[in-house]
Scaffold this motif. Structure first.
Motif, PDB file in Angstrom:
ATOM      1  N   GLY A  48       0.815  -1.205   0.000  1.00 20.26           N
ATOM      2  CA  GLY A  48       0.000   0.000   0.000  1.00 20.26           C
ATOM      3  C   GLY A  48       0.849   1.254   0.000  1.00 20.26           C
ATOM      4  N   LEU A  49       2.081   1.115   0.473  1.00 21.24           N
ATOM      5  CA  LEU A  49       2.998   2.244   0.550  1.00 21.24           C
ATOM      6  C   LEU A  49       3.583   2.580  -0.820  1.00 21.24           C
ATOM      7  CD1 LEU A  49       3.591   3.523   3.238  1.00 21.24           C
ATOM      8  CD2 LEU A  49       5.642   2.155   3.429  1.00 21.24           C
ATOM      9  N   ARG A  50       3.616   1.556  -1.670  1.00 21.77           N
ATOM     10  CA  ARG A  50       4.375   1.677  -2.916  1.00 21.77           C
ATOM     11  C   ARG A  50       3.969   2.853  -3.804  1.00 21.77           C
ATOM     12  NH1 ARG A  50       4.749  -3.718  -6.051  1.00 21.77           N
ATOM     13  NH2 ARG A  50       5.080  -4.597  -4.011  1.00 21.77           N
ATOM     14  N   PRO A  51       2.647   3.086  -4.005  1.00 23.03           N
ATOM     15  CA  PRO A  51       2.276   4.201  -4.904  1.00 23.03           C
ATOM     16  C   PRO A  51       2.767   5.548  -4.379  1.00 23.03           C
ATOM     17  CG  PRO A  51       0.319   2.956  -4.215  1.00 23.03           C
ATOM     18  CD  PRO A  51       1.479   2.344  -3.539  1.00 23.03           C
ATOM     19  N   LEU A  52       2.997   5.654  -3.047  1.00 26.07           N
ATOM     20  CA  LEU A  52       3.383   6.939  -2.467  1.00 26.07           C
ATOM     21  C   LEU A  52       4.888   7.046  -2.267  1.00 26.07           C
ATOM     22  CD1 LEU A  52       0.476   7.046   0.057  1.00 26.07           C
ATOM     23  CD2 LEU A  52       0.808   8.635  -1.825  1.00 26.07           C
ATOM     24  N   PHE A  53       5.607   6.011  -2.725  1.00 25.91           N
ATOM     25  CA  PHE A  53       7.043   5.941  -2.480  1.00 25.91           C
ATOM     26  C   PHE A  53       7.783   7.200  -2.920  1.00 25.91           C
ATOM     27  CE2 PHE A  53      11.281   4.809  -4.055  1.00 25.91           C
ATOM     28  CZ  PHE A  53      11.835   4.342  -2.877  1.00 25.91           C
ATOM     29  N   TRP A  54       7.512   7.670  -4.143  1.00 25.48           N
ATOM     30  CA  TRP A  54       8.249   8.811  -4.680  1.00 25.48           C
ATOM     31  C   TRP A  54       7.948  10.079  -3.906  1.00 25.48           C
ATOM     32  CZ3 TRP A  54      12.306   7.800  -7.215  1.00 25.48           C
ATOM     33  CH2 TRP A  54      12.380   6.644  -8.002  1.00 25.48           C
ATOM     34  N   LEU A  55       6.688  10.223  -3.516  1.00 25.80           N
ATOM     35  CA  LEU A  55       6.296  11.407  -2.743  1.00 25.80           C
ATOM     36  C   LEU A  55       7.056  11.441  -1.418  1.00 25.80           C
ATOM     37  CD1 LEU A  55       4.335  13.809  -2.635  1.00 25.80           C
ATOM     38  CD2 LEU A  55       2.762  12.331  -1.400  1.00 25.80           C
ATOM     39  N   ILE A  56       7.110  10.295  -0.748  1.00 26.65           N
ATOM     40  CA  ILE A  56       7.803  10.215   0.536  1.00 26.65           C
ATOM     41  C   ILE A  56       9.290  10.523   0.349  1.00 26.65           C
ATOM     42  CG2 ILE A  56       8.435   8.691   2.436  1.00 26.65           C
ATOM     43  CD1 ILE A  56       5.823   7.167   1.900  1.00 26.65           C
ATOM     44  N   VAL A  65      11.315  13.642   2.073  1.00 28.00           N
ATOM     45  CA  VAL A  65      12.409  13.324   2.985  1.00 28.00           C
ATOM     46  C   VAL A  65      13.706  13.967   2.486  1.00 28.00           C
ATOM     47  CG1 VAL A  65      13.875  11.454   3.803  1.00 28.00           C
ATOM     48  CG2 VAL A  65      11.409  11.241   3.952  1.00 28.00           C
ATOM     49  N   CYS A  66      13.969  13.857   1.187  1.00 30.34           N
ATOM     50  CA  CYS A  66      15.187  14.448   0.613  1.00 30.34           C
ATOM     51  C   CYS A  66      15.184  15.962   0.816  1.00 30.34           C
ATOM     52  CB  CYS A  66      15.284  14.145  -0.871  1.00 30.34           C
ATOM     53  SG  CYS A  66      15.785  12.464  -1.166  1.00 30.34           S
ATOM     54  N   LEU A  67      14.021  16.567   0.580  1.00 31.55           N
ATOM     55  CA  LEU A  67      13.896  18.011   0.754  1.00 31.55           C
ATOM     56  C   LEU A  67      14.288  18.401   2.168  1.00 31.55           C
ATOM     57  CD1 LEU A  67      12.896  19.605  -1.642  1.00 31.55           C
ATOM     58  CD2 LEU A  67      10.741  19.960  -0.452  1.00 31.55           C
ATOM     59  N   GLN A  68      13.779  17.638   3.138  1.00 30.19           N
ATOM     60  CA  GLN A  68      14.076  17.926   4.542  1.00 30.19           C
ATOM     61  C   GLN A  68      15.562  17.758   4.835  1.00 30.19           C
ATOM     62  OE1 GLN A  68      12.408  19.062   7.114  1.00 30.19           O
ATOM     63  NE2 GLN A  68      10.552  19.379   5.913  1.00 30.19           N
ATOM     64  N   ILE A  69      16.132  16.672   4.376  1.00 27.60           N
ATOM     65  CA  ILE A  69      17.539  16.379   4.665  1.00 27.60           C
ATOM     66  C   ILE A  69      18.437  17.453   4.073  1.00 27.60           C
ATOM     67  CG2 ILE A  69      19.446  14.817   4.143  1.00 27.60           C
ATOM     68  CD1 ILE A  69      17.754  12.505   4.567  1.00 27.60           C
ATOM     69  N   LEU A 105      13.657  12.341   9.646  1.00 26.01           N
ATOM     70  CA  LEU A 105      13.202  11.130  10.316  1.00 26.01           C
ATOM     71  C   LEU A 105      11.759  11.326  10.819  1.00 26.01           C
ATOM     72  CD1 LEU A 105      14.481   8.414  10.952  1.00 26.01           C
ATOM     73  CD2 LEU A 105      14.992   9.263  13.246  1.00 26.01           C
ATOM     74  N   PHE A 106      11.501  12.515  11.369  1.00 25.86           N
ATOM     75  CA  PHE A 106      10.148  12.801  11.856  1.00 25.86           C
ATOM     76  C   PHE A 106       9.136  12.800  10.712  1.00 25.86           C
ATOM     77  CE2 PHE A 106      12.237  14.405  15.695  1.00 25.86           C
ATOM     78  CZ  PHE A 106      11.412  13.849  16.643  1.00 25.86           C
ATOM     79  N   ILE A 107       9.490  13.488   9.624  1.00 30.25           N
ATOM     80  CA  ILE A 107       8.602  13.547   8.469  1.00 30.25           C
ATOM     81  C   ILE A 107       8.298  12.139   7.956  1.00 30.25           C
ATOM     82  CG2 ILE A 107       8.518  14.165   6.018  1.00 30.25           C
ATOM     83  CD1 ILE A 107       8.007  16.585   7.466  1.00 30.25           C
ATOM     84  N   PHE A 108       9.369  11.352   7.860  1.00 34.97           N
ATOM     85  CA  PHE A 108       9.228   9.987   7.356  1.00 34.97           C
ATOM     86  C   PHE A 108       8.283   9.190   8.256  1.00 34.97           C
ATOM     87  CE2 PHE A 108      10.775   5.562   7.389  1.00 34.97           C
ATOM     88  CZ  PHE A 108      10.537   5.248   6.070  1.00 34.97           C
ATOM     89  N   THR A 109       8.499   9.309   9.572  1.00 34.52           N
ATOM     90  CA  THR A 109       7.656   8.578  10.521  1.00 34.52           C
ATOM     91  C   THR A 109       6.194   8.979  10.385  1.00 34.52           C
ATOM     92  OG1 THR A 109       9.488   8.548  12.059  1.00 34.52           O
ATOM     93  CG2 THR A 109       7.315   8.056  12.953  1.00 34.52           C
ATOM     94  N   ARG A 110       5.960  10.288  10.334  1.00 33.06           N
ATOM     95  CA  ARG A 110       4.585  10.773  10.211  1.00 33.06           C
ATOM     96  C   ARG A 110       3.917  10.193   8.966  1.00 33.06           C
ATOM     97  NH1 ARG A 110       6.228  16.602  11.440  1.00 33.06           N
ATOM     98  NH2 ARG A 110       6.571  16.245  13.648  1.00 33.06           N
ATOM     99  N   PHE A 111       4.609  10.349   7.857  1.00 35.99           N
ATOM    100  CA  PHE A 111       4.083   9.861   6.584  1.00 35.99           C
ATOM    101  C   PHE A 111       3.698   8.384   6.677  1.00 35.99           C
ATOM    102  CE2 PHE A 111       5.189  12.916   3.110  1.00 35.99           C
ATOM    103  CZ  PHE A 111       4.075  12.668   2.364  1.00 35.99           C
ATOM    104  N   VAL A 112       4.684   7.570   7.033  1.00 35.07           N
ATOM    105  CA  VAL A 112       4.490   6.126   6.949  1.00 35.07           C
ATOM    106  C   VAL A 112       3.490   5.635   7.985  1.00 35.07           C
ATOM    107  CG1 VAL A 112       5.641   3.898   7.095  1.00 35.07           C
ATOM    108  CG2 VAL A 112       6.751   5.793   5.925  1.00 35.07           C
ATOM    109  N   THR A 113       3.573   6.147   9.222  1.00 32.51           N
ATOM    110  CA  THR A 113       2.624   5.641  10.223  1.00 32.51           C
ATOM    111  C   THR A 113       1.194   6.071   9.892  1.00 32.51           C
ATOM    112  OG1 THR A 113       3.177   7.505  11.651  1.00 32.51           O
ATOM    113  CG2 THR A 113       4.237   5.419  12.153  1.00 32.51           C
ATOM    114  N   ILE A 114       1.051   7.295   9.395  1.00 27.52           N
ATOM    115  CA  ILE A 114      -0.304   7.732   9.023  1.00 27.52           C
ATOM    116  C   ILE A 114      -0.864   6.828   7.936  1.00 27.52           C
ATOM    117  CG2 ILE A 114      -1.623   9.540   7.848  1.00 27.52           C
ATOM    118  CD1 ILE A 114      -0.043  11.595   9.400  1.00 27.52           C
ATOM    119  N   ILE A 115      -0.029   6.530   6.940  1.00 26.66           N
ATOM    120  CA  ILE A 115      -0.511   5.651   5.863  1.00 26.66           C
ATOM    121  C   ILE A 115      -0.863   4.283   6.424  1.00 26.66           C
ATOM    122  CG2 ILE A 115       0.127   4.471   3.737  1.00 26.66           C
ATOM    123  CD1 ILE A 115       1.948   6.918   3.164  1.00 26.66           C
ATOM    124  N   PHE A 116       0.001   3.746   7.278  1.00 30.61           N
ATOM    125  CA  PHE A 116      -0.259   2.419   7.851  1.00 30.61           C
ATOM    126  C   PHE A 116      -1.580   2.395   8.619  1.00 30.61           C
ATOM    127  CE2 PHE A 116       4.420   0.875   8.059  1.00 30.61           C
ATOM    128  CZ  PHE A 116       4.298   0.435   6.755  1.00 30.61           C
TER     129      PHE A 116
END
Lengths: 287, 266
Positions: free
Chosen positions: B68-76, B80-84, B110-121
């Motif tokens: 389910g995460l796959r379609p949003l992979f590029w967005l994430i 994340v890259c922008l933040q880093i 790391l925070f952005i990534f966590t928010r994104f992925v946990t919300i999707i999950f």
């Protein structure tokens, strides 16, 4: 140079979304007689549409293979060679008018030929010819397909398939939803196309009347298998077998059977149309 | 098309499946807000634990969630890259013009990534375990107070349930039209991006035309059968709030308290 279609031990599964229907075709072997009109009949879910799809590479056999002319379709056939096969095998789906999309009728009919690599001018010529073959006037070429009547849309959609000049044409219930006059007209057009160009026609139908009138051969399907593949007339001889396959009789034949049962007079041969029935009645001296 | 996980229902009988849709929607929405409360490592870990806990209790394989995460992979990846690369602060490890790699940026990412992925999950867990019809019923029940402000809540929920009802038909029809166009020599998913987009026109136009026609027909049928939007409607399926649903909300409250406590201490 009519094209031969040959199925050898073809088994196919049908998958839509997460649902899998196994063995919609179950070890089917048959050779389609080139240059003839063959009807495919059988109850709903017997695999009639799947048989058509397998002849066009839309359904790929999981076992066995289909030979079309010199080409073979099996589980390893590439997209590109499927396209060359489809150039020679036209397919008309159920309610084909739902596939119309272009701005004008002309563009829509030319879609097929253009896909198969003909140039613009030739495609337009083919579109004109196809439109004529389905009995429509050239003046609608520039109209929007969505502005046409139901029957006209159906014919435009069929013209879109004829325009690619296929060797074989497969039709899935071409007359569904048409009134009796429209049904007869459409089949007459197809028959004329067949007579003039000597091409092969394979069509799925539920209507025994059109089977008796237009088909030369019949394929009867049951539970994914072919249980009968022969000429039309012998099929309607054995009424008990027909009942078992849940197939109807054409009206003329039904009249003949009723007449024979009531009068005790036996007509000399199986009658499939009113004309044959009339001749037979005159022959035995009843009229 | 068959790989789309978002918005698909997986039948089952887990603790999560049995919860009232209202509780699930409330918890899912609450989780989205809560994820912004986590501001330190403890909070972060708690979010992950909660998300994986929920996923575990649905009894649906983790693989499904990752798909389910796959379609949003590029967005994430992009965010994340922008933040880093564009956040400064803390220790600076490396820089090139405006691009820099700093400790602060990495933590932020790391925070952005966590928010994104946990919300999707978590939201995927809600949709995977709730029948679409229950979801609309739940949403309808939750939005009902808005009727006080003369918002057409009933119409919204009717529209939503009709839309959901016709998704399978639309998928069927897409397959049919695609077959019909392939038979006329159309090839999909080949050639340049522009060609691929052009190849979709012969699919989408018939689909649109068909949907419009069907919508018109459906509207007529509803009229004929006496549907009137202004009348009060009763419902055949009744939602039942149980003790377990209250527990769900309580767990959510606990999570908020815990995150707030971490923030106060941190």
């Amino acid at each position: 140079m009519a094209m031969q279609i040959k199925l050898e031990h073809v088994t196919a599964n049908y998958k839509i979304g997460p649902l899998l229907k196994p063995r919609v075709l179950d070890d089917v072997s048959l050779t389609l007689n080139p240059g003839r009109i063959t009807a495919v009949v059988g109850s709903t879910g017997a695999g009639k549409s799947s048989l058509l799809k397998v002849c066009n590479g839309l359904l790929i056999p999981s076992e066995g293979h289909v030979t079309i002319g010199s080409k073979e379709i099996n589980s390893k056939t590439s997209k590109q060679s499927l396209k060359t096969i489809r150039k020679h095998i036209g397919m008309v789906f159920q309610f084909p008018e739902s596939q119309l999309f272009a701005e004008t009728v002309g563009e829509d009919i030319a879609f097929g030929p253009l896909n198969f690599g003909t140039d613009q001018r030739r495609a337009e010529q083919l579109a004109r010819k196809a439109l004529q073959q389905v009995g429509l006037d050239e003046s609608i070429l520039s109209k929007s397909p969505f502005s046409l009547s139901g029957g006209q849309k159906r014919r435009v959609a069929i013209a879109g398939v004829l325009a690619s000049e296929p060797e074989v044409i497969l039709l899935d219930e071409p007359t569904a939803g048409l009134d009796p006059a429209g049904r007869k007209e459409l089949l007459t057009l197809l028959k004329r196309w067949h007579d003039e160009e000597g091409k092969t026609i394979l069509f799925v139908t539920h209507d025994m009347e059109s089977t008796a009138r237009f088909a030369e051969d019949v394929i009867v399907m049951e539970n994914g298998s072919v249980v009968y593949h022969d000429a039309v007339r012998p099929l309607f001889e054995n009424t008990r077998q027909l009942k078992e396959w849940q197939l109807d009789l054409p009206e003329a034949r039904r009249f003949q059977l009723g007449f024979e049962a009531q009068s005790g007079i036996h007509l000399p041969h199986v009658c499939l149309t009113e004309k044959e029935l009339m001749d037979a009645l005159i022959e035995v001296g009843c009229v | 098309m068959n790989r789309l996980i978002l918005g698909r229902y997986f039948p089952g009988d887990s603790v999560i499946h049995r919860r009232d849709p209202r509780a699930k929607i409330l918890c899912g929405a609450a989780f989205i807000f809560i994820s912004f409360l986590a501001k330190n490592m403890e909070g972060l870990i708690l979010l992950w634990m909660f998300a994986f806990g929920i996923m575990f209790f649905t009894k649906i394989s983790f693989r499904t969630y990752f798909r389910g995460l796959r379609p949003l992979f590029w967005l994430i990846l992009f965010t994340v890259c922008l933040q880093i690369l564009f956040t400064s602060g803390g220790t600076l490890y490396w820089r090139f013009g405006p691009i820099k790699l700093s400790s602060f940026g990495i933590v932020q990412a790391l925070f952005i990534f966590t928010r994104f992925v946990t919300i999707i999950f978590v939201t995927t867990a809600v949709t995977l375990t709730t029948k679409p019809m229950d979801l609309t019923d739940g949403l309808h029940a939750l939005l009902r107070p808005l009727r006080l402000f003369h918002l057409p809540v009933d119409e919204w929920s009717m529209m939503l349930s009709i839309a959901l009802r016709f998704i399978p038909n639309l998928l069927d029809e897409t397959q049919r039209v695609m077959d019909a166009q392939s038979a006329r020599g159309a090839v999909f998913g080949e050639g340049s991006l522009f060609q691929q987009m052009k190849a979709l026109v012969p699919i989408f136009l018939p689909l649109f035309a068909g949907s419009l026609a069907r919508g018109e027909e459906l509207a007529n049928v509803m009229d004929v059968r006496g549907y009137r939007s202004e009348l009060p409607r009763s419902s055949f399926r009744r939602l039942k709030w149980t003790f377990g649903d209250t527990c769900c909300l309580l767990i959510m409250c606990l999570l908020i308290v815990a995150l707030a406590a971490f923030n106060l201490n941190g």
